[in-house]
Design an enzyme around this catalytic site. Sequence first.
Site, PDB file in Angstrom:
ATOM      1  N   HIS A 194       0.860  -1.190   0.000  1.00 19.53           N
ATOM      2  CA  HIS A 194       0.000   0.000   0.000  1.00 19.53           C
ATOM      3  C   HIS A 194       0.897   1.241   0.000  1.00 19.53           C
ATOM      4  O   HIS A 194       2.131   1.118  -0.095  1.00 19.53           O
ATOM      5  CB  HIS A 194      -0.945  -0.021   1.204  1.00 19.53           C
ATOM      6  CG  HIS A 194      -0.249  -0.293   2.513  1.00 19.53           C
ATOM      7  ND1 HIS A 194       0.638   0.587   3.086  1.00 19.53           N
ATOM      8  CD2 HIS A 194      -0.294  -1.370   3.342  1.00 19.53           C
ATOM      9  CE1 HIS A 194       1.082   0.084   4.215  1.00 19.53           C
ATOM     10  NE2 HIS A 194       0.544  -1.106   4.395  1.00 19.53           N
TER      11      HIS A 194
ATOM     12  N   GLY B 231       1.840   3.174   2.285  1.00 19.83           N
ATOM     13  CA  GLY B 231       2.841   3.198   3.362  1.00 19.83           C
ATOM     14  C   GLY B 231       4.142   2.552   2.898  1.00 19.83           C
ATOM     15  O   GLY B 231       5.231   3.118   3.037  1.00 19.83           O
ATOM     16  N   HIS B 232       4.007   1.363   2.309  1.00 18.52           N
ATOM     17  CA  HIS B 232       5.189   0.685   1.762  1.00 18.52           C
ATOM     18  C   HIS B 232       5.823   1.545   0.653  1.00 18.52           C
ATOM     19  O   HIS B 232       7.040   1.681   0.568  1.00 18.52           O
ATOM     20  CB  HIS B 232       4.803  -0.657   1.149  1.00 18.52           C
ATOM     21  CG  HIS B 232       4.215  -1.654   2.096  1.00 18.52           C
ATOM     22  ND1 HIS B 232       2.915  -2.109   1.988  1.00 18.52           N
ATOM     23  CD2 HIS B 232       4.738  -2.285   3.165  1.00 18.52           C
ATOM     24  CE1 HIS B 232       2.677  -2.999   2.940  1.00 18.52           C
ATOM     25  NE2 HIS B 232       3.767  -3.117   3.680  1.00 18.52           N
TER      26      HIS B 232
ATOM     27  N   LYS C  52       7.571   3.896  10.848  1.00 22.61           N
ATOM     28  CA  LYS C  52       7.312   4.152  12.269  1.00 22.61           C
ATOM     29  C   LYS C  52       5.954   3.611  12.703  1.00 22.61           C
ATOM     30  O   LYS C  52       5.627   3.616  13.879  1.00 22.61           O
ATOM     31  CB  LYS C  52       7.410   5.654  12.558  1.00 22.61           C
ATOM     32  CG  LYS C  52       8.826   6.168  12.418  1.00 22.61           C
ATOM     33  CD  LYS C  52       8.927   7.633  12.771  1.00 22.61           C
ATOM     34  CE  LYS C  52      10.349   8.122  12.505  1.00 22.61           C
ATOM     35  NZ  LYS C  52      10.449   9.594  12.604  1.00 22.61           N
TER      36      LYS C  52
ATOM     37  N   GLN D  25       9.168  -2.197  16.439  1.00 24.30           N
ATOM     38  CA  GLN D  25       9.981  -2.967  15.488  1.00 24.30           C
ATOM     39  C   GLN D  25      11.186  -2.140  15.021  1.00 24.30           C
ATOM     40  O   GLN D  25      12.317  -2.641  14.964  1.00 24.30           O
ATOM     41  CB  GLN D  25       9.117  -3.356  14.294  1.00 24.30           C
ATOM     42  CG  GLN D  25       9.874  -3.956  13.137  1.00 24.30           C
ATOM     43  CD  GLN D  25       8.956  -4.436  12.048  1.00 24.30           C
ATOM     44  OE1 GLN D  25       8.335  -5.486  12.158  1.00 24.30           O
ATOM     45  NE2 GLN D  25       8.845  -3.681  10.963  1.00 24.30           N
TER      46      GLN D  25
ATOM     47  N   ARG E 273      -3.326  -5.423   6.934  1.00 20.23           N
ATOM     48  CA  ARG E 273      -4.397  -6.084   7.707  1.00 20.23           C
ATOM     49  C   ARG E 273      -5.719  -5.310   7.653  1.00 20.23           C
ATOM     50  O   ARG E 273      -6.749  -5.859   8.030  1.00 20.23           O
ATOM     51  CB  ARG E 273      -3.955  -6.294   9.155  1.00 20.23           C
ATOM     52  CG  ARG E 273      -2.906  -7.388   9.302  1.00 20.23           C
ATOM     53  CD  ARG E 273      -2.685  -7.792  10.751  1.00 20.23           C
ATOM     54  NE  ARG E 273      -1.877  -9.000  10.854  1.00 20.23           N
ATOM     55  CZ  ARG E 273      -0.564  -9.020  11.072  1.00 20.23           C
ATOM     56  NH1 ARG E 273       0.099  -7.894  11.236  1.00 20.23           N
ATOM     57  NH2 ARG E 273       0.089 -10.166  11.137  1.00 20.23           N
TER      58      ARG E 273
END
Length: 283
Positions: A34, A36-37, A148, A153, A187
């Site tokens: 998406h 974000g990636h 972020k 992570q 998700r």
Amino acid sequence: MRIIETVVEMQAFSREARKNGKTIALVPTMGYLHEGHASLMVEGKKRADILVASIFVNPTQFGPTEDFDAYPRDLERDRNVAVAAGVDVIFAPKASDMYPRGFQTFVAVEELTRHLCGASRPGHFRGVTTVVAKLLNIVMPHVALFGKKDFQQLAVIRRMAGDMNMDVEIVGMPIVREADGLAMSSRNAYLGPEERKSALCLSRALATARALFRDGECRVATLREKVLRIIGEVPGATIDYADFRDSETLEAIETANGQTLIALAVTIGTTRLIDNCILGEEN
Ligand code: AMP
């Protein structure tokens, strides 16, 4: 754009690129890409000659009752997003190539993984750090970019890279959100229409806490109560954690400041979502 499916081929590609004086950026993902990636990829492309995106749904970071089998996968769709974001190579290995028979070595970061998602998902970060260490060894990037959105992570990976003297720059990128505030996530595809509305309680709770902080409220107990109330009012929302922590050490705190992290994990129906913000920052 090239798609490489074996570890041996990926290593050979990167070795050759480095020999030719090229720099490499890596964006590790589990696919179902998406915006974000894509934001990580666009930044990676600016920072190196060659941009590699890995797509690997990593079995070792899922618990036995988690959604490994159900996790959305669509390589055709991912290919289009990756091309548009400037990816040169997709590295999409098979689990049997990453974890061949006899595999028994794991990388684990200790203290930083004891709370938040580490507490709710035992073994999760051990799987993450192991696969990221492997990807860094295979792709040999000069720079690797992480979101972020997965704040803990990122902290854990930075710690691993520092502690293990890994010769790579780790870059953290801002959270990309839908227009209504929901943090983008693969998700989110699990959410039905009503759940999609309920899911807004995470970003709404964060925004409210930030506004209260800006108006001078520093007591974590008060801010936390507000966050719990906003999420608690939403049908089908179950809080896993709503924690206020120092954004460097991830230690719990009682008085908030501009560097305080609010980290949320909330299950909407059966979908576990995470979101976070730093009180003094815009995002
Ligand atoms: P995933 O495919 O969910 O494992 O995520 C791969 C990378 O993309 C991780 O570094 C995530 O933190 C990052 N990422 C996922 N969602 C977002 C988002 N909404 N904004 C920025 N980065 C993200």
